[in-house]
Design a protein around this motif. Structure first.
Motif, PDB file in Angstrom:
ATOM      1  N   LEU A 128       0.836  -1.201   0.000  1.00  0.00           N
ATOM      2  CA  LEU A 128       0.000   0.000   0.000  1.00  0.00           C
ATOM      3  C   LEU A 128       0.869   1.248   0.000  1.00  0.00           C
ATOM      4  CD1 LEU A 128      -2.879   0.944   0.096  1.00  0.00           C
ATOM      5  CD2 LEU A 128      -2.784   0.904   2.561  1.00  0.00           C
ATOM      6  N   PHE A 131       2.821   1.586  -3.266  1.00  0.00           N
ATOM      7  CA  PHE A 131       1.988   2.111  -4.346  1.00  0.00           C
ATOM      8  C   PHE A 131       1.784   3.617  -4.202  1.00  0.00           C
ATOM      9  CE2 PHE A 131      -2.545   3.186  -5.205  1.00  0.00           C
ATOM     10  CZ  PHE A 131      -2.424   3.328  -6.564  1.00  0.00           C
ATOM     11  N   LEU A 173      -0.834  -2.719 -10.181  1.00  0.00           N
ATOM     12  CA  LEU A 173      -1.908  -2.860  -9.196  1.00  0.00           C
ATOM     13  C   LEU A 173      -2.625  -4.185  -9.332  1.00  0.00           C
ATOM     14  CD1 LEU A 173      -3.632   0.566  -8.903  1.00  0.00           C
ATOM     15  CD2 LEU A 173      -2.630  -0.785  -7.101  1.00  0.00           C
ATOM     16  N   LEU A 174      -2.818  -4.633 -10.585  1.00  0.00           N
ATOM     17  CA  LEU A 174      -3.459  -5.939 -10.768  1.00  0.00           C
ATOM     18  C   LEU A 174      -2.624  -7.017 -10.078  1.00  0.00           C
ATOM     19  CD1 LEU A 174      -5.863  -7.348 -12.192  1.00  0.00           C
ATOM     20  CD2 LEU A 174      -4.298  -7.888 -14.025  1.00  0.00           C
ATOM     21  N   ALA A 177      -3.213  -6.891  -6.442  1.00  0.00           N
ATOM     22  CA  ALA A 177      -4.510  -7.470  -6.092  1.00  0.00           C
ATOM     23  C   ALA A 177      -4.416  -8.987  -6.022  1.00  0.00           C
ATOM     24  CB  ALA A 177      -5.562  -7.053  -7.115  1.00  0.00           C
ATOM     25  N   PHE A 178      -3.703  -9.600  -6.982  1.00  0.00           N
ATOM     26  CA  PHE A 178      -3.556 -11.062  -6.947  1.00  0.00           C
ATOM     27  C   PHE A 178      -2.769 -11.500  -5.722  1.00  0.00           C
ATOM     28  CE2 PHE A 178      -4.505 -11.231 -11.598  1.00  0.00           C
ATOM     29  CZ  PHE A 178      -5.598 -12.048 -11.465  1.00  0.00           C
ATOM     30  N   TYR A 180      -2.627  -9.967  -2.916  1.00  0.00           N
ATOM     31  CA  TYR A 180      -3.535  -9.821  -1.779  1.00  0.00           C
ATOM     32  C   TYR A 180      -4.458 -11.024  -1.697  1.00  0.00           C
ATOM     33  CZ  TYR A 180      -7.534  -8.121   0.852  1.00  0.00           C
ATOM     34  OH  TYR A 180      -8.545  -8.004   1.739  1.00  0.00           O
ATOM     35  N   GLY A 181      -4.951 -11.454  -2.864  1.00  0.00           N
ATOM     36  CA  GLY A 181      -5.827 -12.617  -2.867  1.00  0.00           C
ATOM     37  C   GLY A 181      -5.117 -13.865  -2.375  1.00  0.00           C
TER      38      GLY A 181
ATOM     39  N   VAL B   9     -12.936 -13.133 -10.138  1.00  0.00           N
ATOM     40  CA  VAL B   9     -11.577 -13.028 -10.706  1.00  0.00           C
ATOM     41  C   VAL B   9     -11.655 -12.996 -12.223  1.00  0.00           C
ATOM     42  CG1 VAL B   9      -9.355 -14.164 -10.911  1.00  0.00           C
ATOM     43  CG2 VAL B   9     -10.520 -14.153  -8.727  1.00  0.00           C
ATOM     44  N   VAL B  43      -9.355  -3.578 -11.305  1.00  0.00           N
ATOM     45  CA  VAL B  43      -8.526  -3.925 -10.150  1.00  0.00           C
ATOM     46  C   VAL B  43      -9.313  -3.686  -8.861  1.00  0.00           C
ATOM     47  CG1 VAL B  43      -6.443  -3.354  -8.892  1.00  0.00           C
ATOM     48  CG2 VAL B  43      -6.380  -3.480 -11.348  1.00  0.00           C
ATOM     49  N   LEU B  46     -11.616  -6.488  -8.204  1.00  0.00           N
ATOM     50  CA  LEU B  46     -10.896  -7.661  -7.711  1.00  0.00           C
ATOM     51  C   LEU B  46     -10.581  -7.506  -6.223  1.00  0.00           C
ATOM     52  CD1 LEU B  46      -9.727 -10.287  -8.737  1.00  0.00           C
ATOM     53  CD2 LEU B  46      -7.611  -9.114  -9.220  1.00  0.00           C
ATOM     54  N   PHE B  47     -10.165  -6.304  -5.830  1.00  0.00           N
ATOM     55  CA  PHE B  47      -9.855  -6.064  -4.414  1.00  0.00           C
ATOM     56  C   PHE B  47     -11.091  -6.252  -3.547  1.00  0.00           C
ATOM     57  CE2 PHE B  47      -5.838  -3.711  -5.340  1.00  0.00           C
ATOM     58  CZ  PHE B  47      -5.061  -4.360  -4.406  1.00  0.00           C
ATOM     59  N   TYR B  50     -11.944 -10.049  -3.333  1.00  0.00           N
ATOM     60  CA  TYR B  50     -11.033 -10.763  -2.428  1.00  0.00           C
ATOM     61  C   TYR B  50     -11.313 -10.375  -0.979  1.00  0.00           C
ATOM     62  CZ  TYR B  50      -7.891 -12.993  -5.778  1.00  0.00           C
ATOM     63  OH  TYR B  50      -7.354 -13.801  -6.725  1.00  0.00           O
ATOM     64  N   SER B  51     -11.551  -9.082  -0.771  1.00  0.00           N
ATOM     65  CA  SER B  51     -11.798  -8.612   0.579  1.00  0.00           C
ATOM     66  C   SER B  51     -13.029  -9.294   1.174  1.00  0.00           C
ATOM     67  CB  SER B  51     -11.987  -7.097   0.533  1.00  0.00           C
ATOM     68  OG  SER B  51     -12.273  -6.616   1.784  1.00  0.00           O
ATOM     69  N   LEU B  54     -12.075 -13.147   1.695  1.00  0.00           N
ATOM     70  CA  LEU B  54     -11.049 -13.403   2.699  1.00  0.00           C
ATOM     71  C   LEU B  54     -11.435 -12.860   4.060  1.00  0.00           C
ATOM     72  CD1 LEU B  54      -7.931 -12.378   0.609  1.00  0.00           C
ATOM     73  CD2 LEU B  54      -8.451 -14.680   1.329  1.00  0.00           C
ATOM     74  N   THR B  56     -11.190  -9.834   5.202  1.00  0.00           N
ATOM     75  CA  THR B  56     -10.304  -8.815   5.770  1.00  0.00           C
ATOM     76  C   THR B  56     -10.653  -7.477   5.119  1.00  0.00           C
ATOM     77  OG1 THR B  56      -8.641  -9.202   4.082  1.00  0.00           O
ATOM     78  CG2 THR B  56      -8.341 -10.349   6.165  1.00  0.00           C
ATOM     79  N   SER B  57     -10.380  -6.389   5.831  1.00  0.00           N
ATOM     80  CA  SER B  57     -10.816  -5.100   5.310  1.00  0.00           C
ATOM     81  C   SER B  57      -9.732  -4.384   4.505  1.00  0.00           C
ATOM     82  CB  SER B  57     -11.248  -4.191   6.456  1.00  0.00           C
ATOM     83  OG  SER B  57     -10.180  -4.032   7.342  1.00  0.00           O
ATOM     84  N   LEU B  58      -8.540  -4.986   4.419  1.00  0.00           N
ATOM     85  CA  LEU B  58      -7.439  -4.319   3.728  1.00  0.00           C
ATOM     86  C   LEU B  58      -7.788  -3.995   2.271  1.00  0.00           C
ATOM     87  CD1 LEU B  58      -4.471  -3.422   3.960  1.00  0.00           C
ATOM     88  CD2 LEU B  58      -3.851  -5.642   3.080  1.00  0.00           C
ATOM     89  N   GLY B  59      -8.482  -4.927   1.609  1.00  0.00           N
ATOM     90  CA  GLY B  59      -8.840  -4.728   0.216  1.00  0.00           C
ATOM     91  C   GLY B  59      -9.710  -3.504   0.025  1.00  0.00           C
ATOM     92  N   MET B  61      -9.671  -0.874   1.900  1.00  0.00           N
ATOM     93  CA  MET B  61      -8.790   0.277   2.050  1.00  0.00           C
ATOM     94  C   MET B  61      -8.093   0.591   0.744  1.00  0.00           C
ATOM     95  SD  MET B  61      -6.938  -0.187   5.624  1.00  0.00           S
ATOM     96  CE  MET B  61      -5.337   0.297   5.057  1.00  0.00           C
ATOM     97  N   TYR B  62      -7.599  -0.478   0.100  1.00  0.00           N
ATOM     98  CA  TYR B  62      -6.925  -0.297  -1.188  1.00  0.00           C
ATOM     99  C   TYR B  62      -7.827   0.423  -2.172  1.00  0.00           C
ATOM    100  CZ  TYR B  62      -2.508  -2.823  -1.016  1.00  0.00           C
ATOM    101  OH  TYR B  62      -1.223  -3.184  -0.783  1.00  0.00           O
ATOM    102  N   ILE B  66      -6.932   3.681  -4.215  1.00  0.00           N
ATOM    103  CA  ILE B  66      -6.829   3.655  -5.678  1.00  0.00           C
ATOM    104  C   ILE B  66      -7.761   4.687  -6.284  1.00  0.00           C
ATOM    105  CG2 ILE B  66      -7.239   2.266  -7.727  1.00  0.00           C
ATOM    106  CD1 ILE B  66      -6.336  -0.152  -6.138  1.00  0.00           C
TER     107      ILE B  66
END
Lengths: 482, 101
Positions: A128, A131, A173-174, A177-178, A180-181, B9, B43, B46-47, B50-51, B54, B56-59, B61-62, B66
């Motif tokens: 984060l 970036f 960024l993509l 994201a992966f 992170y996944g 995805v 993107v 996707l975040f 996943y968030s 999963l 979690t809250s990080l995604g 935030m991203y 972004i």
């Protein structure tokens, strides 16, 4: 993930830079355009202060903001590279941008913000922050490249840099994201610890895709083959002082990303990547050098040469041992000094002749003895001739490669630097052995510019003659990786 | 039928590829610019996905970061396009041809 330990010491140099950036915008707004000559000195002062803070903190290890920002020796030494190149560029811009940019406060503020962004990039322990630092740097540089609003070349280079830069950011960024996944977090320390577990856990596909996409984003910023196409156009069109900044500080920042991401976070894939990076290094060196041979414009030639130098640096990274990685940092320092010097001298001649063509340099060496002599030092150093820092850097890089068994890589590198000597020395041939085509007018150089050139020349010679001390320092800064 | 993470995805990969294709094929700078925004938004999708999966809250935030960065990028990009239009009177990518060699 742990308690919230806010530690402002970990970002102290960046805070100084940001404060001075805002200060410069404020002062720039309130001073008359005709009297804004001293803004460059103020920004240089700000960078010098940040450098002092950096030296004060050097040697300590500060972790802050819930373990997402780290200040260690590696950060300290990369910060020093950014600050020195920013300092020199601020001094050199003095009368180069005069009359071309109306509000010079913005120009210097953007340089400071870009340096702060780079500093955040290298201190990041989380994607984060990496970036955000990357974007802070890139957005400032996009604007800087297009700051000569009346010049079509400048705007065109800004447009190209902006489009391709944001394209690469999206790819980066993509990848994030992966990752992170795959991991559920983007903290480098966590990734390093749990890499094998997740890799075996059937999550290898997003993990590999993520690391490959992030890698291509970084390669774009380094300007290595196959993502090098933007470099010559952008470097040629941008204001020369900004080009000097892009070729040195931004490149160093991109390499700091490579260090942070692939030696800290994704250490598990770096051995597999070393083979790919070796091929990239060979193509980058060769293509950069061969294209530079054919150039008529010195600025464009230096742009291709910066691609070639990225190749040498990648050779150092490939070797993945202490000498090789230390040598990369050492080379970045010496490259920053010699390249800023060379671009500075081109910017003086450009101010006079409004061109960067090679044949406009003819006969300039004897007419301007000081500038001519300095150009000799910088060109010898870029070519890698012994008493200069360029030679020491290449020597250490190839030593590291040989130690790791990449003998062929070292041989290709040496052959490449032999090719490069041709086009670097051609500049000197034009300056000293050709007759001037046009009457030679005076060149107006201000005191800060002389100081900046002297600093880079003395730095190049000093590091070249006594490389040991600095090299020990760079080796020590990467020793935590082994 | 249960909707798994894979649907999201694949959807965001398709959106991303549309963005890449648009960036490469179209010659109008504004459209290229919009394609980059499409890539960034895929993107974001996707975040968020996943968030959610999963827990979690990080995604999330991203996504906020972004979006903020994309807004800054838009302002800079449009400013550069306007300057280009003032100088050249066109926003065609093929007209960006002074610098070459």
């Amino acid at each position: 993930m742990g308690e919230l330990n806010i530690n402002f010491w970990s970002i102290a140099p960046q805070l100084v830079l940001i404060c001075f950036g805002f200060l410069l915008m404020l002062i720039g707004g309130y001073t008359k355009v005709s009297k804004s000559g001293y803004l460059g000195q103020i920004s240089a002062l700000g960078i010098a202060l940040a450098f002092m803070v950096n030296i004060y903190l050097f040697g300590s290890r500060k972790l802050g903001f819930s373990n997402i920002i780290l200040f260690d020796e590696l950060v300290g030494i990369f910060n020093a590279i950014f600050f020195v190149s920013g300092f020199l560029v601020c001094l050199l811009s003095d009368n180069y941008i005069e009359g071309k940019i109306k509000h010079t406060g913005e120009y210097y503020a953007l340089i400071l913000f870009a340096i702060a962004g780079m500093s955040f990039m290298v201190s990041a322990l989380d994607f984060l922050i990496l970036f955000l630092g990357l974007e802070m740097m890139s957005l400032s540089i996009y604007v800087l490249a297009g700051l000569f609003k009346q010049s079509e070349r400048s705007i065109e280079s800004a447009m190209k840099y902006f489009l391709l830069g944001s394209f690469s950011t999206a790819i980066f960024l993509l990848g994030v994201a992966f990752l992170y996944g795959a991991f559920g977090t983007t903290n480098f320390a966590y990734m390093l610890q749990h890499f094998t577990k997740y890799f075996m856990d059937g999550k290898s596909l997003p993990l590999l895709m993520g690391s490959a996409l992030v890698f291509s984003g970084i390669v774009f910023k380094i300007a290595a083959v196959p993502f090098h196409m933007w470099t010559p156009d952008v470097y040629e069109g941008a204001p020369t002082t900004v080009t000097a900044f892009m070729a040195t500080a931004v490149k160093a920042a991109a390499f700091s990303m490579l260090f942070r991401v692939y030696l800290l976070g994704l250490r598990g894939v770096v051995v597999d990547y070393a083979g790919i990076i070796a091929y990239l290094a060979v193509f980058t060196m060769t293509l950069g050098n061969l294209s530079a041979l054919a150039q008529k414009s010195v600025k464009r030639m230096l742009a291709y040469s910066s691609i070639a130098h990225a190749g040498y640096l990648l050779v150092g990274f490939t070797s993945l041992n202490q000498i090789g990685l230390g040598a990369v940092i050492f080379y970045l320092i010496s490259y920053a000094l010699m390249n800023i010097g060379a671009f500075a001298i081109i910017s003086f001649f450009e101010k006079e002749t409004h061109s960067t063509e090679l044949n406009h340099l003819s006969g300039k060496g004897f007419k301007h003895p000081f500038l001519g002599f300095m150009m000799v030092i910088f060109m010898f150093s870029l070519a890698g001739v012994p008493p200069t820092s360029g030679f020491a850097g290449k020597f250490y890089i190839f030593t590291g490669a040989i130690q790791s068994g990449y003998v062929s890589l070292a041989i290709i590198g040496v052959l490449n630097s032999a090719i490069s000597a041709y086009y670097y020395l051609r500049v000197l041939v034009y300056m000293y052995f050709k007759d001037a085509e046009e009457p030679i007018s005076n060149i107006n150089i201000s005191a800060p510019q002389v100081v900046a050139i002297l600093i880079s020349a003395i730095g190049v010679l000093n590091i070249g003659v006594l490389p040991g001390k600095l090299f020990d320092l760079t080796i020590k800064s990467v020793s935590f990786l082994f | 039928m249960e909707i798994t993470i894979n649907y999201y995805v694949i959807l965001s990969c398709i959106l991303f590829c549309i963005g890449v294709l648009g960036f490469i094929i179209r010659r109008n700078l504004l459209i290229c610019f919009m394609s980059i925004e499409l890539m960034l938004n895929s993107v974001n999708l996707l975040f968020v996905a996943y968030s959610h999966f999963l827990k979690t809250s990080l995604g999330l935030m991203y996504v906020f970061f972004i979006m903020a960065v994309a807004a800054a990028e838009v302002s800079i990009g449009l400013a550069i396009i306007i300057m280009l239009f003032r100088l050249k009177g066109t926003v065609d990518m093929d007209k960006l041809n002074i610098l070459k060699g």
